[in-house]
Design an enzyme around this catalytic site. Structure first.
Site, PDB file in Angstrom:
ATOM      1  N   LYS A  73       0.751  -1.013   0.000  1.00 16.51           N
ATOM      2  CA  LYS A  73       0.140  -0.173  -0.002  1.00 16.51           C
ATOM      3  C   LYS A  73       0.931   1.412  -0.002  1.00 16.51           C
ATOM      4  CE  LYS A  73      -2.176  -1.480   3.825  1.00 16.51           C
ATOM      5  NZ  LYS A  73      -1.426  -2.716   3.745  1.00 16.51           N
ATOM      6  N   THR A  74       1.799   1.297   1.107  1.00 14.67           N
ATOM      7  CA  THR A  74       2.611   2.434   1.035  1.00 14.67           C
ATOM      8  C   THR A  74       3.440   2.588  -0.370  1.00 14.67           C
ATOM      9  OG1 THR A  74       2.746   2.263   3.324  1.00 14.67           O
ATOM     10  CG2 THR A  74       4.618   3.562   2.286  1.00 14.67           C
ATOM     11  N   ASP A 118      -1.446   7.096   6.582  1.00 23.41           N
ATOM     12  CA  ASP A 118      -1.412   5.646   6.858  1.00 23.41           C
ATOM     13  C   ASP A 118      -1.969   5.123   8.171  1.00 23.41           C
ATOM     14  OD1 ASP A 118      -0.340   3.240   6.203  1.00 23.41           O
ATOM     15  OD2 ASP A 118       1.687   3.619   6.645  1.00 23.41           O
ATOM     16  N   THR A 167      -5.271  -1.290   7.095  1.00 17.96           N
ATOM     17  CA  THR A 167      -5.080  -2.707   7.163  1.00 17.96           C
ATOM     18  C   THR A 167      -6.686  -3.116   7.756  1.00 17.96           C
ATOM     19  OG1 THR A 167      -4.523  -2.511   9.508  1.00 17.96           O
ATOM     20  CG2 THR A 167      -2.735  -3.265   7.899  1.00 17.96           C
ATOM     21  N   ARG A 226       6.719  -8.133   1.761  1.00 20.52           N
ATOM     22  CA  ARG A 226       7.738  -7.615   2.790  1.00 20.52           C
ATOM     23  C   ARG A 226       8.407  -8.882   3.501  1.00 20.52           C
ATOM     24  NH1 ARG A 226       4.683  -4.210   6.750  1.00 20.52           N
ATOM     25  NH2 ARG A 226       5.413  -2.571   5.521  1.00 20.52           N
TER      26      ARG A 226
HETATM   27  N1  LIG Z   1       3.947  -5.351  -5.702  1.00 20.52           N
HETATM   28  C1  LIG Z   1       4.959  -5.314  -5.232  1.00 20.52           C
HETATM   29  N2  LIG Z   1       6.015  -5.570  -6.154  1.00 20.52           N
HETATM   30  C2  LIG Z   1       7.456  -5.464  -5.771  1.00 20.52           C
HETATM   31  N3  LIG Z   1       7.782  -5.380  -4.278  1.00 20.52           N
HETATM   32  C3  LIG Z   1       6.499  -5.033  -3.398  1.00 20.52           C
HETATM   33  C4  LIG Z   1       5.319  -5.057  -3.911  1.00 20.52           C
HETATM   34  N4  LIG Z   1       4.485  -4.646  -2.880  1.00 20.52           N
HETATM   35  C5  LIG Z   1       5.231  -4.639  -1.638  1.00 20.52           C
HETATM   36  N5  LIG Z   1       6.744  -4.860  -2.053  1.00 20.52           N
HETATM   37  C6  LIG Z   1       7.688  -4.791  -1.196  1.00 20.52           C
HETATM   38  O1  LIG Z   1       7.286  -5.060   0.176  1.00 20.52           O
HETATM   39  C7  LIG Z   1       7.649  -4.110   0.943  1.00 20.52           C
HETATM   40  C8  LIG Z   1       6.452  -3.674   1.930  1.00 20.52           C
HETATM   41  O2  LIG Z   1       5.487  -3.093   1.376  1.00 20.52           O
HETATM   42  P1  LIG Z   1       4.714  -1.642   1.854  1.00 20.52           P
HETATM   43  O3  LIG Z   1       5.429  -0.989   2.774  1.00 20.52           O
HETATM   44  O4  LIG Z   1       4.276  -0.908   0.861  1.00 20.52           O
HETATM   45  O5  LIG Z   1       3.453  -2.526   2.364  1.00 20.52           O
HETATM   46  P2  LIG Z   1       2.104  -2.050   3.210  1.00 20.52           P
HETATM   47  O6  LIG Z   1       0.981  -2.371   2.624  1.00 20.52           O
HETATM   48  O7  LIG Z   1       2.113  -0.333   3.240  1.00 20.52           O
HETATM   49  O8  LIG Z   1       2.396  -2.548   4.743  1.00 20.52           O
HETATM   50  P3  LIG Z   1       1.686  -1.747   6.263  1.00 20.52           P
HETATM   51  O9  LIG Z   1       0.138  -2.348   6.022  1.00 20.52           O
HETATM   52  O10 LIG Z   1       2.451  -2.434   7.139  1.00 20.52           O
HETATM   53  O11 LIG Z   1       2.066  -0.345   6.006  1.00 20.52           O
HETATM   54  C9  LIG Z   1       8.202  -2.960   0.103  1.00 20.52           C
HETATM   55  O12 LIG Z   1       9.059  -2.197   0.509  1.00 20.52           O
HETATM   56  C10 LIG Z   1       8.566  -3.404  -1.185  1.00 20.52           C
HETATM   57  O13 LIG Z   1       9.997  -3.691  -1.111  1.00 20.52           O
HETATM   58 MG   LIG Z   2       2.606   0.890   4.756  1.00 21.97          MG
END
Ligand SMILES: Nc1ncnc2c1ncn2[C@@H]1O[C@H](COP(=O)(O)OP(=O)(O)OP(=O)(O)O)[C@@H](O)[C@H]1O
Ligand SMILES: [Mg+2]
Length: 350
Positions: A73-74, A118, A167, A226
């Protein structure tokens, strides 16, 4: 002063996250839509919105991104700001405890900027309310004074895009949710998608991994990029320390074992949760608060980090009276701990 925080620093096993991991996690973030693997429906919709906003030369519409931690998401929010070539302002919902904090952020936005909130479901309701007019009319309505002398002050804002990440979209209030014209949900990744992510990242992390072993990492990553990246980094550490040129299946299995990840891809806390429901609560149902107290683990972590994957693979079921272990979950425990596993929570693989 408002704390501007990138909450990407949360990992599956938080204690395992070093600050170096956090920096590397940022480096592994997709830099283009082509780098962003999987989540096709989400990405297609976002690409369309980004392209439309660029052609119209307007702020992109507000988007709500929901789904379990670590699914991107981030990363997607960063990518959108890059593609639109606009500023991204990041705030964390629970860190904004006063209306004035959010008002300050909103009045500082310039046209077409993105405000990324977030954990938006953890924004206090009083703070959340000022978002309603901000999102709908790009205007702040602030009540000044009290009683008969109270009056509303209206402040115009620059047209901006709000990207909310959560989430737990179910915890978002109705008025806030309705103001997002696009709501996109992230699902757990398929193994072949995670395999592509792992394969793209081996060089960046600095480790050689055999084709077979890359697939193994992808299988063990709980459908979560992740976690795939986290395993990859520990595989790298293992290779560096043991002076292994290319990690094969056996080496990766040893590294996974050191991380407490079993041959089903579950970790210590997953096993503890399943075993506790099965033994202490006779299979359930058990309420989340009771489970949280017994496991001595934060309720939010249980609900947001562990439970979604256990539900997805069908090892637990949620009923109105609480969590129940499924037959699959029981079979898993039998395989891991043997048919007559003891009542003490033994967390080792054997
Ligand atoms: N679609 C994708 N393709 C490649 N790498 C990805 C992808 N999605 C996530 N990642 C990897 O996973 C890591 C975690 O993703 P991210 O921080 O964006 O998740 P999030 O959904 O924001 O999690 P949270 O809810 O904990 O904030 C990123 O740093 C990236 O390296
Ligand atoms: Mg995030």
């Amino acid at each position: 002063m408002l704390e501007t925080k990138d909450t990407n620093e949360r990992f599956l096993t938080e204690s395992a996250a070093t600050s170096e991991d956090v920096v590397e996690d940022r480096e592994l973030r997709p830099k283009s839509f082509a780098d962003f693997i999987g989540q096709k429906r989400v990405v297609d919709n976002i690409e369309l919105m980004v392209n439309s906003a660029k052609i119209r030369e307007k702020a992109m519409d507000h988007v709500l991104l929901s789904g379990p931690p670590g699914l991107g998401k981030t990363s997607l929010a960063y990518l959108i700001s890059k593609m639109l070539d606009v500023n991204l302002h990041v705030v964390s919902g629970p860190a904004v405890d006063k209306k004035g904090d959010l008002a300050a952020v909103l009045t500082n936005l310039t046209a077409r900027d993105i405000l990324f909130i977030d954990e938006i479901h953890r924004l206090p309701i009083a703070v959340e309310e000022i978002l309603y007019s901000a999102m709908e009319d790009f205007r702040l309505d602030i009540l000044i004074g009290q009683g008969s002398s109270a009056r509303t002050m209206k402040i115009d804002l620059a047209p901006f895009t709000l990207i909310g990440a959560t989430t737990r979209s179910g915890l978002l209030s109705r008025p806030l949710r309705d103001r997002f014209s696009m709501q996109l949900h992230f699902d757990f990744y398929e193994v072949d998608e995670l395999n592509t992510i792992v394969s793209k990242n081996t060089n960046k992390v600095g480790v050689k991994v055999s084709t077979e072993a890359r697939f193994l990492i992808a299988q063990m990553a709980r459908g979560t990029p992740r976690i795939a990246n986290r395993i990859l980094r520990r595989v790298r550490d293992y290779a560096v320390v043991k002076k292994i040129d290319e990690m094969d299946n056996t080496n990766v299995e040893s590294a996974l074992h050191m991380l407490g990840i079993d041959s089903f891809g579950l970790d210590q806390m997953d096993r503890k949760i399943l075993k506790t429901i099965n033994e202490q609560y006779k299979g359930g149902p058990v309420g989340i608060d009771a489970l949280s107290a017994t496991l001595n683990e934060d309720r939010v972590t249980l609900e947001e980090v562990y439970e979604p994957y256990l539900l997805k693979i069908g090892y637990i079921i949620r009923s109105s009276r609480g969590r129940v272990i499924s037959d699959f979950g029981k079979k898993y425990l039998d395989k891991i701990f043997g048919q007559n596993h003891s009542t003490t929570v033994n967390i080792t693989k054997e």
